[in-house]
Design a protein around this motif. Structure first.
Motif, short mmCIF file in Angstrom:
data_model
loop_
_atom_site.label_atom_id
_atom_site.label_comp_id
_atom_site.label_asym_id
_atom_site.label_seq_id
_atom_site.Cartn_x
_atom_site.Cartn_y
_atom_site.Cartn_z
N GLY A 1 44.02 15.19 -34.11
CA GLY A 1 42.98 14.56 -34.90
C GLY A 1 41.74 15.42 -34.99
O GLY A 1 41.69 16.54 -34.48
N LYS A 2 40.71 14.87 -35.63
CA LYS A 2 39.46 15.57 -35.87
C LYS A 2 38.34 14.89 -35.09
O LYS A 2 38.21 13.66 -35.11
CB LYS A 2 39.15 15.55 -37.37
CG LYS A 2 37.92 16.29 -37.76
CD LYS A 2 37.74 16.24 -39.26
CE LYS A 2 36.47 16.93 -39.68
NZ LYS A 2 36.26 16.84 -41.12
N VAL A 3 37.51 15.69 -34.41
CA VAL A 3 36.39 15.17 -33.63
C VAL A 3 35.28 14.74 -34.59
O VAL A 3 34.85 15.53 -35.43
CB VAL A 3 35.87 16.23 -32.63
CG1 VAL A 3 34.68 15.70 -31.87
CG2 VAL A 3 36.97 16.65 -31.68
N VAL A 4 34.83 13.49 -34.46
CA VAL A 4 33.77 12.98 -35.33
C VAL A 4 32.49 12.67 -34.57
O VAL A 4 31.44 12.51 -35.19
CB VAL A 4 34.23 11.73 -36.12
CG1 VAL A 4 35.29 12.09 -37.12
CG2 VAL A 4 34.69 10.63 -35.19
N SER A 5 32.54 12.59 -33.23
CA SER A 5 31.33 12.32 -32.46
C SER A 5 31.50 12.86 -31.05
O SER A 5 32.57 12.77 -30.46
CB SER A 5 31.07 10.82 -32.40
OG SER A 5 29.98 10.55 -31.56
N THR A 6 30.39 13.42 -30.51
CA THR A 6 30.37 13.88 -29.12
C THR A 6 29.07 13.43 -28.45
O THR A 6 28.53 14.13 -27.61
CB THR A 6 30.48 15.42 -29.05
OG1 THR A 6 29.41 15.98 -29.82
CG2 THR A 6 31.79 15.91 -29.58
N LYS A 7 28.58 12.25 -28.80
CA LYS A 7 27.28 11.80 -28.32
C LYS A 7 27.32 11.25 -26.90
O LYS A 7 26.28 11.10 -26.28
CB LYS A 7 26.73 10.73 -29.27
CG LYS A 7 26.39 11.27 -30.63
CD LYS A 7 25.83 10.22 -31.53
CE LYS A 7 25.51 10.79 -32.89
NZ LYS A 7 24.97 9.78 -33.80
N MET A 8 28.50 10.97 -26.37
CA MET A 8 28.62 10.43 -25.02
C MET A 8 28.96 11.54 -24.04
O MET A 8 29.50 12.57 -24.43
CB MET A 8 29.71 9.35 -24.99
CG MET A 8 29.41 8.18 -25.89
SD MET A 8 30.83 7.14 -26.18
CE MET A 8 31.62 8.05 -27.51
N ALA A 9 28.63 11.34 -22.78
CA ALA A 9 28.90 12.34 -21.76
C ALA A 9 30.39 12.40 -21.47
O ALA A 9 31.01 11.39 -21.15
CB ALA A 9 28.14 12.01 -20.48
N LYS A 10 30.99 13.60 -21.58
CA LYS A 10 32.40 13.86 -21.32
C LYS A 10 33.34 12.99 -22.15
O LYS A 10 34.46 12.70 -21.74
CB LYS A 10 32.71 13.69 -19.83
CG LYS A 10 32.08 14.74 -18.96
CD LYS A 10 32.59 14.64 -17.55
CE LYS A 10 31.96 15.72 -16.70
NZ LYS A 10 32.44 15.64 -15.31
N THR A 11 32.88 12.54 -23.32
CA THR A 11 33.70 11.71 -24.20
C THR A 11 33.53 12.19 -25.63
O THR A 11 32.43 12.49 -26.06
CB THR A 11 33.28 10.23 -24.10
OG1 THR A 11 33.37 9.81 -22.74
CG2 THR A 11 34.18 9.35 -24.95
N ALA A 12 34.63 12.24 -26.35
CA ALA A 12 34.60 12.58 -27.76
C ALA A 12 35.33 11.49 -28.53
O ALA A 12 36.30 10.92 -28.04
CB ALA A 12 35.27 13.93 -28.01
N THR A 13 34.85 11.20 -29.74
CA THR A 13 35.54 10.27 -30.62
C THR A 13 36.37 11.08 -31.60
O THR A 13 35.84 11.95 -32.29
CB THR A 13 34.54 9.39 -31.38
OG1 THR A 13 33.71 8.72 -30.42
CG2 THR A 13 35.25 8.36 -32.22
#
Length: 87
Positions: A6-18
């Motif tokens: 898939g494609k990463v759309v958000s990385t605003k959280m610590a150690k988490t990507a959407t």
């Protein structure tokens, strides 16, 4: 073990990507193709950026929503040049 791409759309959280995974389905009667998208909260130890294509796999539950872990970055956003653009 399930592996998704898939494609990463958000990385605003610590150690988490959407990550968004897009599937193309065919209607059983009308045979029309249509897209379905689903977002996954994925554990990120690699430090991916928005726009990267990644593959991820199931793992033990890390938190309420995180049950996936990134295996590898398939394409880096910076390395892929679009048509007609200079690097």
């Amino acid at each position: 073990m399930k592996i998704f791409k898939g494609k990463v759309v958000s990385t605003k959280m610590a150690k988490t990507a959407t990550v968004v995974v897009e599937r193309i389905l065919v209607h059983p009667i009308y045979k029309k193709r249509f897209k379905r998208e689903r977002k996954y909260q994925v554990h990120d130890e690699l430090g991916v950026k928005v726009g990267d294509r990644v593959s991820f796999v199931t793992t033990r539950p890390i938190s309420k929503l995180k049950k996936w872990k990134i295996l590898e970055v398939i394409t880096d956003k910076k390395k892929v040049a679009r048509k007609g653009q200079k690097e």
